[in-house]
Design a protein around this motif. Structure first.
Motif, PDB file in Angstrom:
ATOM      1  N   ALA A 364       0.569  -1.189  -0.015  1.00  0.00           N
ATOM      2  CA  ALA A 364      -0.251  -0.338  -0.145  1.00  0.00           C
ATOM      3  C   ALA A 364       0.920   1.266  -0.279  1.00  0.00           C
ATOM      4  N   ALA A 365       0.072   2.030  -0.225  1.00  0.00           N
ATOM      5  CA  ALA A 365       0.665   3.960  -0.278  1.00  0.00           C
ATOM      6  C   ALA A 365       0.385   4.464   0.572  1.00  0.00           C
ATOM      7  N   PHE A 366       1.098   5.438   1.481  1.00  0.00           N
ATOM      8  CA  PHE A 366      -0.049   6.266   2.598  1.00  0.00           C
ATOM      9  C   PHE A 366       0.549   7.767   2.059  1.00  0.00           C
ATOM     10  N   LEU A 367      -0.708   8.158   1.920  1.00  0.00           N
ATOM     11  CA  LEU A 367      -0.642  10.267   1.647  1.00  0.00           C
ATOM     12  C   LEU A 367      -1.275  10.407   2.898  1.00  0.00           C
ATOM     13  N   ALA A 368      -0.389  11.220   3.384  1.00  0.00           N
ATOM     14  CA  ALA A 368      -1.029  12.088   4.131  1.00  0.00           C
ATOM     15  C   ALA A 368      -1.254  13.549   3.612  1.00  0.00           C
ATOM     16  N   THR A 369      -2.392  14.123   4.142  1.00  0.00           N
ATOM     17  CA  THR A 369      -3.102  15.103   3.899  1.00  0.00           C
ATOM     18  C   THR A 369      -1.963  16.497   4.551  1.00  0.00           C
ATOM     19  N   ALA A 370      -2.418  17.017   3.563  1.00  0.00           N
ATOM     20  CA  ALA A 370      -0.868  18.532   3.882  1.00  0.00           C
ATOM     21  C   ALA A 370      -1.626  19.121   5.527  1.00  0.00           C
ATOM     22  N   ASP A 371      -3.210  19.130   5.510  1.00  0.00           N
ATOM     23  CA  ASP A 371      -3.145  19.396   7.252  1.00  0.00           C
ATOM     24  C   ASP A 371      -3.404  18.839   8.199  1.00  0.00           C
ATOM     25  N   GLN A 372      -2.683  17.232   8.259  1.00  0.00           N
ATOM     26  CA  GLN A 372      -2.650  16.131   8.880  1.00  0.00           C
ATOM     27  C   GLN A 372      -3.752  15.781   9.255  1.00  0.00           C
ATOM     28  N   SER A 373      -4.800  16.015   8.838  1.00  0.00           N
ATOM     29  CA  SER A 373      -6.613  15.339   9.085  1.00  0.00           C
ATOM     30  C   SER A 373      -6.492  14.442   9.197  1.00  0.00           C
ATOM     31  N   GLY A 374      -5.291  13.541   8.191  1.00  0.00           N
ATOM     32  CA  GLY A 374      -6.424  12.168   8.112  1.00  0.00           C
ATOM     33  C   GLY A 374      -5.161  11.796   6.462  1.00  0.00           C
ATOM     34  N   VAL A 375      -5.343  10.408   6.045  1.00  0.00           N
ATOM     35  CA  VAL A 375      -4.446   9.630   5.678  1.00  0.00           C
ATOM     36  C   VAL A 375      -4.949   9.184   4.837  1.00  0.00           C
ATOM     37  N   THR A 376      -4.780   8.922   3.197  1.00  0.00           N
ATOM     38  CA  THR A 376      -5.589   8.107   2.277  1.00  0.00           C
ATOM     39  C   THR A 376      -4.592   7.351   2.021  1.00  0.00           C
ATOM     40  N   VAL A 377      -5.334   5.614   2.688  1.00  0.00           N
ATOM     41  CA  VAL A 377      -4.464   4.130   2.041  1.00  0.00           C
ATOM     42  C   VAL A 377      -4.600   4.202   0.162  1.00  0.00           C
ATOM     43  N   ILE A 378      -3.818   3.770  -0.067  1.00  0.00           N
ATOM     44  CA  ILE A 378      -3.697   3.436  -1.972  1.00  0.00           C
ATOM     45  C   ILE A 378      -3.106   1.944  -1.744  1.00  0.00           C
ATOM     46  N   ASP A 379      -4.443   0.735  -2.065  1.00  0.00           N
ATOM     47  CA  ASP A 379      -4.066  -0.343  -2.511  1.00  0.00           C
ATOM     48  C   ASP A 379      -3.497  -0.618  -3.670  1.00  0.00           C
ATOM     49  N   LEU A 380      -2.128  -1.312  -3.908  1.00  0.00           N
ATOM     50  CA  LEU A 380      -1.533  -0.790  -5.034  1.00  0.00           C
ATOM     51  C   LEU A 380      -1.386  -2.243  -6.018  1.00  0.00           C
ATOM     52  N   GLY A 381      -2.347  -2.975  -5.126  1.00  0.00           N
ATOM     53  CA  GLY A 381      -2.501  -4.397  -6.241  1.00  0.00           C
ATOM     54  C   GLY A 381      -4.071  -4.409  -6.279  1.00  0.00           C
ATOM     55  N   THR A 382      -4.482  -3.125  -6.488  1.00  0.00           N
ATOM     56  CA  THR A 382      -5.871  -2.788  -8.010  1.00  0.00           C
ATOM     57  C   THR A 382      -6.212  -1.968  -8.584  1.00  0.00           C
ATOM     58  N   VAL A 383      -4.572  -1.791  -8.546  1.00  0.00           N
ATOM     59  CA  VAL A 383      -4.065  -0.652  -9.539  1.00  0.00           C
ATOM     60  C   VAL A 383      -4.096  -0.996 -10.964  1.00  0.00           C
ATOM     61  N   ALA A 384      -5.040  -0.898 -11.676  1.00  0.00           N
ATOM     62  CA  ALA A 384      -4.500  -1.363 -13.384  1.00  0.00           C
ATOM     63  C   ALA A 384      -4.956  -0.132 -14.135  1.00  0.00           C
ATOM     64  N   VAL A 385      -5.061  -0.251 -15.735  1.00  0.00           N
ATOM     65  CA  VAL A 385      -5.567   0.690 -16.726  1.00  0.00           C
ATOM     66  C   VAL A 385      -7.020   0.640 -16.782  1.00  0.00           C
ATOM     67  N   GLY A 386      -7.950   1.565 -16.344  1.00  0.00           N
ATOM     68  CA  GLY A 386      -9.562   1.033 -17.555  1.00  0.00           C
ATOM     69  C   GLY A 386      -9.923   0.933 -15.439  1.00  0.00           C
ATOM     70  N   GLN A 387      -9.208   0.770 -14.332  1.00  0.00           N
ATOM     71  CA  GLN A 387      -9.795   0.800 -13.273  1.00  0.00           C
ATOM     72  C   GLN A 387      -9.321   1.573 -12.207  1.00  0.00           C
ATOM     73  N   ALA A 388     -10.930   1.967 -11.120  1.00  0.00           N
ATOM     74  CA  ALA A 388     -10.150   2.791 -10.661  1.00  0.00           C
ATOM     75  C   ALA A 388      -9.228   2.409  -9.259  1.00  0.00           C
ATOM     76  N   ARG A 399      -8.235  20.056  11.401  1.00  0.00           N
ATOM     77  CA  ARG A 399      -6.877  20.018  10.674  1.00  0.00           C
ATOM     78  C   ARG A 399      -6.211  20.869  11.306  1.00  0.00           C
ATOM     79  N   ASP A 400      -5.012  21.253  10.983  1.00  0.00           N
ATOM     80  CA  ASP A 400      -4.050  21.732  11.507  1.00  0.00           C
ATOM     81  C   ASP A 400      -3.558  22.732  10.705  1.00  0.00           C
ATOM     82  N   ALA A 401      -3.388  23.838  10.865  1.00  0.00           N
ATOM     83  CA  ALA A 401      -2.773  24.993   9.602  1.00  0.00           C
ATOM     84  C   ALA A 401      -1.693  25.635  10.192  1.00  0.00           C
ATOM     85  N   GLU A 402      -0.783  25.006  10.609  1.00  0.00           N
ATOM     86  CA  GLU A 402       0.257  25.799  11.315  1.00  0.00           C
ATOM     87  C   GLU A 402       1.429  24.256  10.827  1.00  0.00           C
ATOM     88  N   VAL A 403       0.993  23.888  10.199  1.00  0.00           N
ATOM     89  CA  VAL A 403       1.997  22.363   9.719  1.00  0.00           C
ATOM     90  C   VAL A 403       3.698  22.625   8.481  1.00  0.00           C
TER      91      VAL A 403
END
Length: 611
Positions: A364-388, A399-403
């Protein structure tokens, strides 16, 4: 040093001889103590790291054993020690080791704060009154921090200063003198065997330098432009890049294993992947200036590589160590995926919030929001052409505006587990997120408090035994004093336990290069109110008072992060007087500094403020 023995089952035999005869054959264990370089050693010195290699085999067949989790600790030998089996049983019930023991389980979380202070915490103690193992203060806030598992310490670079700083698990701070390191450094990495790698050395920041535990060092690569970054490439290699080129280097010896040139790169990533035939394939992905396209090249093949047009301009790029998937993103939340097998765009997504940082763990890839309010987890095994691809949104905190932290500072993998630690600085909390996390509006259940200040960077130091092959385990340790010690090993509830004895030579005082001073507060507790006088002394190892010239006292509430820095209200021959005002009840960490005291370690203490 080899220590061998049989590990007997920790099972109470209550059914008579017939039941005992049916017990599984015992395990045979061999323990080998090694030096930092990995060679067998008969000498263990206090304050000096050493390795512990454990091999478990079936006593009946001699075959390797699979499926065991090995835990343990080291204890100085004492007449009051509980027998080995009882000590192991107590550990499994309480998850705590005896006072004075050296824990060989789990991780240590190091938090470095915006005011230069730091704290070392054990996440397993987070439900106790305090999880702090040690605390202290550096002369500045580090801009780069890494964990050195081989020597069981943290290594930091302070902006504008030559050399590096070492922080031990007891909070002791020392300097690592490296003359070639300037005040600006692009990257810092430590290999599994303790070799320190520095990217951006020299007057123009073009060098990649290594410094081995034995003192060997060198600069095997000098780019034509300033080093842009450096990181672990896997398979025992390090990857470094600059605007005009890249290099893979053997992490232990410094030998260049592959190199190449970029036409021009604004960001790059490289990884070494096993090829299935005992070799490696070295993959490099770089961004062109402006970020409209990525350039993909296999460093071991004499080709010019392939340019891939991206779905949106990007400024960051990374490669998953597990899958090889190339992830490209920008601060606005646009993400593109490139399949290394086809070197073609495999998909793209647009997140609804800006991206502050991204790391990989498991598949998986873990993408943190710029304001540290959350993290998006992407299942890299589901990445394929033509599908989300499958996305999981994990809510952390408001949200933290001072990051203002740099990438890689507050989002770190918890290898070898497929998890990451995401820190929300404003709430002083680190959240553990795994590759299947999906909590909706609720934050993750597993979290750890970071005490002592607003964190600007964290690092994770693994103390536990790692299984390097079936039935073979390894970790590193440091003992604090000379004399006989016991290594206590257990394989879990209903499992098996054994103690191995060894001697540590010399004494702690002779092993440490700096004298240790202790803060003495003179009273067992305070009241939670203003205007109290606290008479503080600094004691040497013989209990004598050390003269103070310019003392500064720092009090930190262990739970709430309140902090006060106080100058002395008066001095006398025995110490200094401070006027303190703890605002709320609870336990406070207390440290003392004096600019005139050089070459010493000052151990912090704690005090309770009562209602």
């Amino acid at each position: 040093m080899r220590l061998a023995g049989t590990i007997f089952p920790v099972i109470a035999v209550i059914a008579g001889p017939a039941f005992a005869a049916d017990l599984a054959a015992p395990l045979t264990a061999e323990v080998v103590l090694t030096d930092v370089a990995g060679g067998t050693t008969d000498t263990v010195l206090p304050g000096q790291p050493f390795g512990i290699d454990v091999t478990l085999t079936d006593a009946a067949t001699g075959g390797a054993l699979k499926g065991f989790v090995l835990e343990g600790w080291i204890r100085p030998v004492s007449e009051t020690d509980a027998p080995c089996v009882e000590a192991a049983r107590a550990f499994r019930a309480t998850r705590r080791i005896p006072t004075g023991g050296i824990d060989l389980n789990g991780i240590v979380l190091a938090g470095f704060n915006e005011d230069g202070s730091f704290g070392l915490a054990d996440p397993r103690l987070d439900l106790a009154t305090a999880n702090m193992l040690a605390a202290g203060t550096l002369s500045a806030t580090p801009d780069l921090v890494v964990a050195d598992r081989a020597t069981q310490r943290l290594i930091a670079h302070l902006p504008g200063q030559d050399g590096l700083v070492s922080v031990g698990l007891t909070g002791d701070v020392s300097e690592i003198a490296l003359p070639a390191v300037g005040g600006t450094l692009a990257a810092l990495h430590v290999s599994d065997d303790g070799v320190i790698w520095l990217g951006g050395t020299g007057p123009e920041g073009r060098g990649v330098m290594f410094h081995a535990p034995g003192g060997d060092e060198g600069t095997p690569v000098r780019f034509g432009t300033r080093v842009g970054g450096m990181a672990d490439a896997g398979e025992g290699e390090v990857f470094a890049w600059a605007e005009n080129g890249f290099a893979f280097l053997d992490a232990s010896s410094g030998r260049v294993t592959a190199s190449g040139i970029h036409a021009s790169a604004s960001n790059a990533a490289g990884i070494a992947l096993p090829d299935g035939r005992g070799g490696v394939v070295r993959l490099v992905a770089s961004l062109a200036p402006g970020g409209a396209s990525a350039h993909i090249v296999f460093a071991d093949t004499p080709t010019d590589g392939v340019s891939v047009e991206l779905a949106a301009p990007a400024d960051r790029i990374g490669i998953s160590p597990e899958t090889g998937m190339i992830l490209v993103w920008n601060a606005d939340g646009a993400v593109s995926f490139i399949d290394p097998a086809t070197t073609a765009l495999a998909g793209a997504v647009a997140l609804n919030q800006g991206i502050g940082d991204a790391v990989f763990a498991g598949e998986a890839a873990f993408l943190a929001t710029a304001d540290q309010s959350g993290v998006t987890v992407i299942d890299l095994g589901t990445v394929a052409v033509g599908q989300a691809p499958t996305l999981r949104e994990v809510r952390l905190a408001p949200r933290d505006a001072e990051v203002t932290t740099r990438p890689g500072a507050l989002l770190v993998p918890l290898a070898p587990s497929p998890q990451v630690l995401a820190v929300h600085a404003a709430s002083y909390t680190g959240f553990v997120i795994d590759e299947t996390s999906s909590m909706g509006d609720a934050p993750p259940m597993t979290a750890v408090r970071l005490r002592g200040g607003r964190p600007s960077a964290v690092a994770v130091l693994d103390r536990s035994f790692r299984e390097t092959a079936p039935g073979r385990f390894n970790t590193r340790a440091v003992v604090n004093e000379g004399g006989p010690h016991e290594l206590v090993l257990t394989t879990g509830i209903g499992g098996m336990s054994r103690c191995f004895r060894f001697d540590a030579q010399g004494s702690a005082k002779s092993a440490f290069s700096i004298p240790v001073l202790t803060v003495d507060l003179g009273v067992p507790s305070l009241s939670a109110r203003a205007g109290q006088v606290l008479n503080v002394r600094l004691l040497d190892e013989n209990g004598a008072s050390v003269a103070l010239t310019d003392p500064v006292l720092e009090m930190t509430h262990i739970q709430f992060g309140w902090r006060a820095t106080l100058s002395a209200d008066g001095l006398d021959a025995g110490g200094a007087r401070f006027i303190v005002a703890p605002p709320v009840p609870g336990h406070y960490a207390v440290t003392l500094a004096d600019a005139t005291l050089k070459g010493v370690e000052i151990r912090a203490t704690t005090i309770e403020a009562k209602q």
